[in-house]
Design an enzyme around this catalytic site. Structure first.
Site, PDB file in Angstrom:
ATOM      1  N   GLU A  45      12.024  -0.044  -6.988  1.00 34.26           N
ATOM      2  CA  GLU A  45      11.893  -0.056  -5.618  1.00 34.26           C
ATOM      3  C   GLU A  45      13.085  -1.061  -4.909  1.00 34.26           C
ATOM      4  O   GLU A  45      13.718  -0.729  -3.824  1.00 34.26           O
ATOM      5  CB  GLU A  45      10.494  -0.611  -5.067  1.00 34.26           C
ATOM      6  CG  GLU A  45       9.328   0.415  -5.350  1.00 34.26           C
ATOM      7  CD  GLU A  45       7.991  -0.210  -5.382  1.00 34.26           C
ATOM      8  OE1 GLU A  45       7.729  -1.526  -4.841  1.00 34.26           O
ATOM      9  OE2 GLU A  45       7.032   0.627  -5.317  1.00 34.26           O
ATOM     10  N   LYS A  52       5.304  -3.014   6.982  1.00 34.65           N
ATOM     11  CA  LYS A  52       5.308  -1.762   7.127  1.00 34.65           C
ATOM     12  C   LYS A  52       5.281  -1.617   8.802  1.00 34.65           C
ATOM     13  O   LYS A  52       5.283  -2.471   9.494  1.00 34.65           O
ATOM     14  CB  LYS A  52       3.991  -0.731   6.881  1.00 34.65           C
ATOM     15  CG  LYS A  52       3.900  -0.994   5.230  1.00 34.65           C
ATOM     16  CD  LYS A  52       2.548   0.007   4.555  1.00 34.65           C
ATOM     17  CE  LYS A  52       2.512   0.028   3.400  1.00 34.65           C
ATOM     18  NZ  LYS A  52       1.120   0.890   3.018  1.00 34.65           N
ATOM     19  N   ASN A  85      -2.049  -0.578   6.551  1.00 36.69           N
ATOM     20  CA  ASN A  85      -2.475  -1.730   5.910  1.00 36.69           C
ATOM     21  C   ASN A  85      -1.386  -3.092   5.869  1.00 36.69           C
ATOM     22  O   ASN A  85      -1.191  -3.796   4.850  1.00 36.69           O
ATOM     23  CB  ASN A  85      -3.068  -1.593   4.125  1.00 36.69           C
ATOM     24  CG  ASN A  85      -1.896  -0.915   3.360  1.00 36.69           C
ATOM     25  OD1 ASN A  85      -0.781  -0.559   3.707  1.00 36.69           O
ATOM     26  ND2 ASN A  85      -2.486  -0.800   2.138  1.00 36.69           N
ATOM     27  N   HIS A 121       3.496  -3.555   2.091  1.00 35.15           N
ATOM     28  CA  HIS A 121       3.457  -3.078   0.589  1.00 35.15           C
ATOM     29  C   HIS A 121       4.170  -3.944  -0.479  1.00 35.15           C
ATOM     30  O   HIS A 121       5.116  -4.766   0.084  1.00 35.15           O
ATOM     31  CB  HIS A 121       4.534  -1.629   0.630  1.00 35.15           C
ATOM     32  CG  HIS A 121       4.641  -1.264  -0.800  1.00 35.15           C
ATOM     33  ND1 HIS A 121       4.037  -0.399  -1.504  1.00 35.15           N
ATOM     34  CD2 HIS A 121       5.925  -1.510  -1.770  1.00 35.15           C
ATOM     35  CE1 HIS A 121       4.600  -0.288  -2.608  1.00 35.15           C
ATOM     36  NE2 HIS A 121       5.605  -0.863  -2.670  1.00 35.15           N
ATOM     37  N   TYR A 178       7.544   6.900  -2.502  1.00 34.17           N
ATOM     38  CA  TYR A 178       6.128   7.211  -2.539  1.00 34.17           C
ATOM     39  C   TYR A 178       5.911   8.192  -3.644  1.00 34.17           C
ATOM     40  O   TYR A 178       4.857   9.004  -3.487  1.00 34.17           O
ATOM     41  CB  TYR A 178       5.535   7.598  -1.315  1.00 34.17           C
ATOM     42  CG  TYR A 178       5.078   6.253  -0.446  1.00 34.17           C
ATOM     43  CD1 TYR A 178       4.395   5.148  -0.953  1.00 34.17           C
ATOM     44  CD2 TYR A 178       5.267   5.884   0.866  1.00 34.17           C
ATOM     45  CE1 TYR A 178       4.051   4.125  -0.433  1.00 34.17           C
ATOM     46  CE2 TYR A 178       5.075   4.993   1.549  1.00 34.17           C
ATOM     47  CZ  TYR A 178       4.391   3.784   1.044  1.00 34.17           C
ATOM     48  OH  TYR A 178       3.820   2.800   1.769  1.00 34.17           O
TER      49      TYR A 178
HETATM   50  P1  CMP Z   1       0.938   0.920  -0.639  1.00 34.14           P
HETATM   51  O1  CMP Z   1       0.922  -0.190  -1.254  1.00 34.14           O
HETATM   52  O2  CMP Z   1       1.991   1.103   0.546  1.00 34.14           O
HETATM   53  O3  CMP Z   1       1.026   2.354  -1.558  1.00 34.14           O
HETATM   54  C1  CMP Z   1       0.495   3.457  -1.353  1.00 34.14           C
HETATM   55  C2  CMP Z   1      -0.199   3.613  -0.043  1.00 34.14           C
HETATM   56  O4  CMP Z   1      -0.970   4.494   0.065  1.00 34.14           O
HETATM   57  C3  CMP Z   1      -1.180   2.359   0.209  1.00 34.14           C
HETATM   58  O5  CMP Z   1      -0.288   1.151   0.334  1.00 34.14           O
HETATM   59  C4  CMP Z   1      -1.921   2.721   1.295  1.00 34.14           C
HETATM   60  O6  CMP Z   1      -1.218   2.462   2.558  1.00 34.14           O
HETATM   61  C5  CMP Z   1      -1.996   4.312   1.317  1.00 34.14           C
HETATM   62  N1  CMP Z   1      -3.580   4.924   0.825  1.00 34.14           N
HETATM   63  C6  CMP Z   1      -3.957   4.669  -0.133  1.00 34.14           C
HETATM   64  N2  CMP Z   1      -5.006   5.365   0.144  1.00 34.14           N
HETATM   65  C7  CMP Z   1      -5.018   6.324   1.061  1.00 34.14           C
HETATM   66  C8  CMP Z   1      -5.873   7.008   1.812  1.00 34.14           C
HETATM   67  N3  CMP Z   1      -7.091   7.328   1.161  1.00 34.14           N
HETATM   68  N4  CMP Z   1      -5.509   7.488   3.164  1.00 34.14           N
HETATM   69  C9  CMP Z   1      -4.249   7.061   3.608  1.00 34.14           C
HETATM   70  N5  CMP Z   1      -3.420   6.082   3.005  1.00 34.14           N
HETATM   71  C10 CMP Z   1      -4.013   5.659   1.748  1.00 34.14           C
END
Ligand code: CMP
Length: 143
Positions: A126, A9, A112, A115, A49
């Protein structure tokens, strides 16, 4: 052979973590079948998403993933979908175990680092969203 979609990311790219992340999957033994540094459009982010559309953080999610370059990848290998998820660690880096990617490099759930597809259906969807067939390498099966 099973394939998964992984994406460093914008926070991971900005922090120069692409090399370290690629190295982990290479050393594990998986094969890189495709990769590119790219910008994610709003349209692609909303498609990617789509399942989170009703969540309160959907806007944030789209804003973040479109905020800078991402490194999109397709990796191939036995059980690569589940194994890559284990190597990434829990979604929330504060709960992710040490030695996982999020456990080692992340702090907050929004930023984080990486993905990864969570199922064979997501992986297929995807990969098709981010890559054209012609951008992917198919390796010969070697036992
Ligand atoms: P990802 O695996 O990219 O898929 C969905 C994403 O939503 C997840 O990683 C997190 O980065 C994001 N996410 C999940 N919970 C929250 C939250 N409470 N606030 C903001 N982002 C979130």
């Amino acid at each position: 052979m099973e394939k998964t979609f992984l994406m460093v990311k914008p926070d991971g790219v900005q922090r120069n973590l692409i090399g370290k992340i690629v190295q982990r999957f290479e050393e594990k033994g998986f094969k890189l079948a495709g990769a590119k540094l790219m910008l994610v459009s709003n349209e692609l982010a909303e498609q990617h998403y789509g399942e989170h559309k009703e969540r309160p953080f959907f806007g944030e999610l789209v804003e973040f993933i479109t905020s800078g370059p991402v490194f999109a990848m397709v990796w191939e290998g036995e059980d690569v979908i589940a194994t890559a998820r284990n190597m990434m660690g829990k979604t929330n880096p504060s709960e992710a175990a040490p030695s996982t990617i999020r456990g080692d490099y992340g702090i907050t759930v929004g930023k984080n680092i990486i993905h990864g597809s969570d199922s064979p259906e997501s992986a297929e969807r995807e990969i098709k969203l981010f890559f054209d067939e012609s951008e992917l390498i198919t390796y010969e099966k070697v036992d």
